[in-house]
Motif scaffolding. Structure first.
Motif, PDB file in Angstrom:
ATOM      1  N   GLY A 172       0.897  -1.176   0.027  1.00  0.00           N
ATOM      2  CA  GLY A 172       0.062   0.010  -0.023  1.00  0.00           C
ATOM      3  C   GLY A 172       0.763   1.149   0.142  1.00  0.00           C
ATOM      4  N   GLN A 173       0.210   2.357   0.250  1.00  0.00           N
ATOM      5  CA  GLN A 173       0.983   3.715   0.231  1.00  0.00           C
ATOM      6  C   GLN A 173       2.011   3.724   1.467  1.00  0.00           C
ATOM      7  OE1 GLN A 173      -0.409   5.695  -1.911  1.00  0.00           O
ATOM      8  NE2 GLN A 173       1.523   6.989  -1.725  1.00  0.00           N
ATOM      9  N   TRP A 174       1.713   3.029   2.483  1.00  0.00           N
ATOM     10  CA  TRP A 174       3.081   3.120   3.283  1.00  0.00           C
ATOM     11  C   TRP A 174       4.161   2.271   2.914  1.00  0.00           C
ATOM     12  CZ3 TRP A 174      -0.293  -1.163   3.208  1.00  0.00           C
ATOM     13  CH2 TRP A 174       0.259  -2.448   3.486  1.00  0.00           C
ATOM     14  N   GLN A 175       4.035   1.170   2.195  1.00  0.00           N
ATOM     15  CA  GLN A 175       4.912   0.007   1.787  1.00  0.00           C
ATOM     16  C   GLN A 175       5.972   1.109   0.981  1.00  0.00           C
ATOM     17  OE1 GLN A 175       5.530  -2.896   2.708  1.00  0.00           O
ATOM     18  NE2 GLN A 175       6.364  -4.121   0.996  1.00  0.00           N
ATOM     19  N   ILE A 176       5.570   1.844  -0.056  1.00  0.00           N
ATOM     20  CA  ILE A 176       6.087   2.513  -1.114  1.00  0.00           C
ATOM     21  C   ILE A 176       6.511   3.791  -0.683  1.00  0.00           C
ATOM     22  CG2 ILE A 176       4.877   1.329  -2.979  1.00  0.00           C
ATOM     23  CD1 ILE A 176       3.477   3.816  -3.566  1.00  0.00           C
ATOM     24  N   SER A 177       6.227   4.368   0.608  1.00  0.00           N
ATOM     25  CA  SER A 177       6.781   5.404   1.252  1.00  0.00           C
ATOM     26  C   SER A 177       7.481   5.202   2.222  1.00  0.00           C
ATOM     27  CB  SER A 177       5.495   6.255   1.835  1.00  0.00           C
ATOM     28  OG  SER A 177       4.647   6.411   0.607  1.00  0.00           O
TER      29      SER A 177
END
Length: 222
Positions: A172-177
């Motif tokens: 999700g967004q947390w994974q790529i951030s």
């Protein structure tokens, strides 16, 4: 499965019944991507399962898989599956480990409960491959919000419940951030809601591609 106390279960029901299901949870294109991705992931899992299982057992005898209750779309409980990366009595030892995160999540970069093989599985995200089964059954998506535990949802504030308007995701967004480098729960919530605001099937594909590059980079994983 772990069940929440009755008063917390009622809170989950009240909060999520008032929420609106995000369009991504009803999108046939997204579901098709999930099914195809899950089948590919499970085929890879078949190849990896025996050597990974042997390595886990030789390093730390005990169960090969770890099951835990998480909460998904509109607070629905489900059992998430992972390759075991900690000692078999890790849950009982949790209170002996300091929390380096802020807010409702628990993180420790040097968690002594993580085994040697478990550390490698986490760095490569191989421990999460059994979750492709969760995706195939529809409890999770390839891309979504970080799946919360019962400890987390029992302490949610009103704005946190918006995270559960989408299915939890393997990435999700947390994974790529920043992956596990993100230690502030409110930042995770912000990223999850940002994902909901800009979501499209094409964006999911972009997140999947970027996740693969992040995994090869290995920064922020533990």
């Amino acid at each position: 499965m772990l069940s929440l106390p009755p008063e917390i279960s009622r809170q989950v029901s009240l909060e999520t019944s008032a929420s609106v299901i995000h369009p991504s949870a009803k999108c046939l294109i997204k579901r098709s991507i999930d099914v195809v991705g899950a089948l590919v992931g499970l085929l890879i899992l078949v190849v990896l399962a025996i050597p990974v299982a042997v390595a886990i057992w030789l390093d730390s005898p005990g169960p090969i898989l770890y099951a835990q209750t998480r909460y998904g779309l509109k607070g629905k409980p489900f059992t998430i599956w992972k390759f075991r990366s900690m000692v078999k009595n890790a849950d009982a030892l949790k209170q002996t480990v300091s929390n380096q995160a802020q807010g409702l999540i628990f993180k420790n970069e040097q968690d002594p409960r993580v085994t040697r093989v478990g550390g490698l599985l986490r760095k490569t995200s191989l421990d999460e491959f059994p979750q492709f089964w969760n995706v195939l059954t529809g409890d999770m998506s390839l891309v979504g919000t970080r799946p919360p535990t019962g400890d987390e949802v029992s302490r949610y504030s009103p704005h946190h419940w918006q995270r559960l308007n989408v299915k939890p995701g393997m990435t999700g967004q947390w994974q790529i951030s920043g992956r596990s480098a993100i230690k502030d729960f409110e930042e995770i919530v912000h990223l999850d809601l940002h994902y909901q605001a800009i979501w499209s099937p094409w964006y999911d594909i972009q997140v999947i591609i970027k996740t693969i590059t992040v995994l090869f980079d290995r920064r922020g994983a533990y």
